[in-house]
Design an enzyme around this catalytic site. Structure first.
Site, PDB file in Angstrom:
ATOM      1  CG  HIS A 118      21.424 -28.005 -10.206  1.00 53.59           C
ATOM      2  ND1 HIS A 118      21.292 -26.895 -10.955  1.00 53.59           N
ATOM      3  CD2 HIS A 118      22.217 -27.365  -9.107  1.00 53.59           C
ATOM      4  CE1 HIS A 118      21.802 -25.814 -10.490  1.00 53.59           C
ATOM      5  NE2 HIS A 118      22.472 -26.186  -9.273  1.00 53.59           N
ATOM      6  CD  GLU A 170      20.048 -27.096 -14.277  1.00 53.37           C
ATOM      7  OE1 GLU A 170      19.441 -26.886 -13.127  1.00 53.37           O
ATOM      8  OE2 GLU A 170      21.224 -27.161 -14.393  1.00 53.37           O
ATOM      9  NE  ARG A 206      23.536 -21.331 -11.845  1.00 50.55           N
ATOM     10  CZ  ARG A 206      23.455 -21.657 -10.548  1.00 50.55           C
ATOM     11  NH1 ARG A 206      24.109 -22.943 -10.367  1.00 50.55           N
ATOM     12  NH2 ARG A 206      23.191 -21.339  -9.632  1.00 50.55           N
TER      13      ARG A 206
END
Ligand code: NDP
Length: 319
Positions: free
Chosen positions: A279, A261, A232
């Site tokens: 991602h 993000e 993360r």
């Protein structure tokens, strides 16, 4: 109205989840946002939620009869599990079905970062191979390196297995040592960062891992060091990482996840020693299908038999 269970889907979700729900439950869609926008009548009827992204306490408290939150993804840092637990709401995630995909992507990101494969391909595509000659030698190599995994759970172990044939020394840091594993255990992240020259982050985003990768850890990895993040973005102090990459305190980084993000700090974009992915570690059609199926199975399992398949550990009621 009929007697089918009512499932709320806030925001977007993989279409296969909705396909799996067809004819079995009633779906109510709502825009994602900081708080619920349902009518009071609809809010009363919702007993389950299927969500990709986040689900906060305000949403939960807007749904008085909510019993299950099925999260699309193994990481559920976007769901307020503490609050869910306090209300007796079950939270589920999608573990295991993505382990191999994420581990594969991690290896690709590692090699791509160390050998600058993206820049090399860009050199070819931009016509520079013909115009200017061969691509510059990569300053770094995987050869002779020591890898440290921050996180050695379901995915971390698959990454470690894949690293074994690369003939690299492997170690890990977690809160509890896993005696069944032969890899070197480090009692602290700092100790590991000092001992290795590749650090792979695959821990969940929690208060305890928040900005754990800081200037101190990056300096310990060193100017030959490589940092890979597939866990993360919240686990990293991004300002410190950017500075370390710019001034050479850290050698290189490969990042699939970011603090905020989809925003990626501008400074990263122009650096030659960083590889950036949006991602995508689990983002193949087959793996996302498997994740969608597991979301649906959790909801439908609860609806038909009162049993979910993959409850998260914080969940008060076991499946
Ligand atoms: P697991 O729960 O199986 O493993 C988590 C690991 O992290 C364990 O080894 C745990 O060990 C360790 N850990 C947790 N907290 C800490 C801490 N404070 N300090 C040190 N170690 C810690 O999770 P998975 O392997 O299934 O997934 C890991 C994470 O990867 C997910 O939560 C998600 O955020 C991320 N992920 C990212 C993807 C992407 O697309 N980039 C895709 C899939 C997952 P211990 O408890 O002993 O400390």
């Amino acid at each position: 109205s009929d007697s089918k269970a009512v499932v709320l889907v806030p925001g977007k979700i993989h279409p296969r989840v909705l396909e799996r729900f067809e004819g079995k439950v009633e779906v109510i869609k709502a825009p994602a946002g900081p708080e619920p926008t349902l009518s009071a009548v609809d809010a009363q009827r919702v007993t389950a939620v299927a969500v990709a992204g986040g689900f906060n306490a305000k949403w939960m408290d807007g749904l008085p009869n909510l019993k299950v939150i099925a999260n699309f993804g193994v990481g559920y840092d976007g769901v307020d599990v503490k609050h869910a637990a306090s209300r007796g709401i079950i939270v589920t995630n999608t573990p295991d079905v993505l382990n191999d995909e994420v581990a594969d992507t991690t290896i690709a990101l590692l090699i791509s970062t160390v050998r600058r494969l993206y820049q090399a391909e860009k050199h070819l595509r931009d016509g520079k191979w013909v115009a200017e000659g061969p691509f510059a030698l990569s300053p770094f190599s995987l050869r002779g390196r020591k890898v440290g995994l921050f996180g050695m759970g379901r995915i971390g172990q698959e990454i470690a297995k894949r690293l074994e044939p690369f003939k690299l020394e492997i170690g890990y840091h977690t809160r509890s040592k896993r005696d069944e594993l032969s890899y070197t255990y480090y009692g602290s992240l700092k100790e590991m960062a000092e001992a290795v020259d590749i650090l792979i982050c695959i821990v969940p985003g929690t208060p305890a891992t928040h900005k754990a990768i800081n200037a101190d850890i990056l300096a310990a990895l060193g100017s030959n060091g490589v940092f890979i993040n597939v866990g993360r973005g919240s686990s990293v102090d991004e300002d410190a990482l950017l500075t370390a990459l710019q001034d050479g305190t850290l050698g290189a980084a490969g990042l699939d996840v970011f603090y905020e993000e989809p925003k990626v700090p501008e400074g990263f974009l122009s650096l030659p020693n960083v590889t950036l992915l949006p991602h995508v570690a689990s983002a193949s059609v087959p793996t996302r299908n498997a994740m969608a199926d597991l979301v649906a199975e959790n909801v439908l399992g609860w609806v038909t038999s009162g049993k979910v398949v993959t409850p998260v550990p914080e969940t008060p009621v076991k499946g």
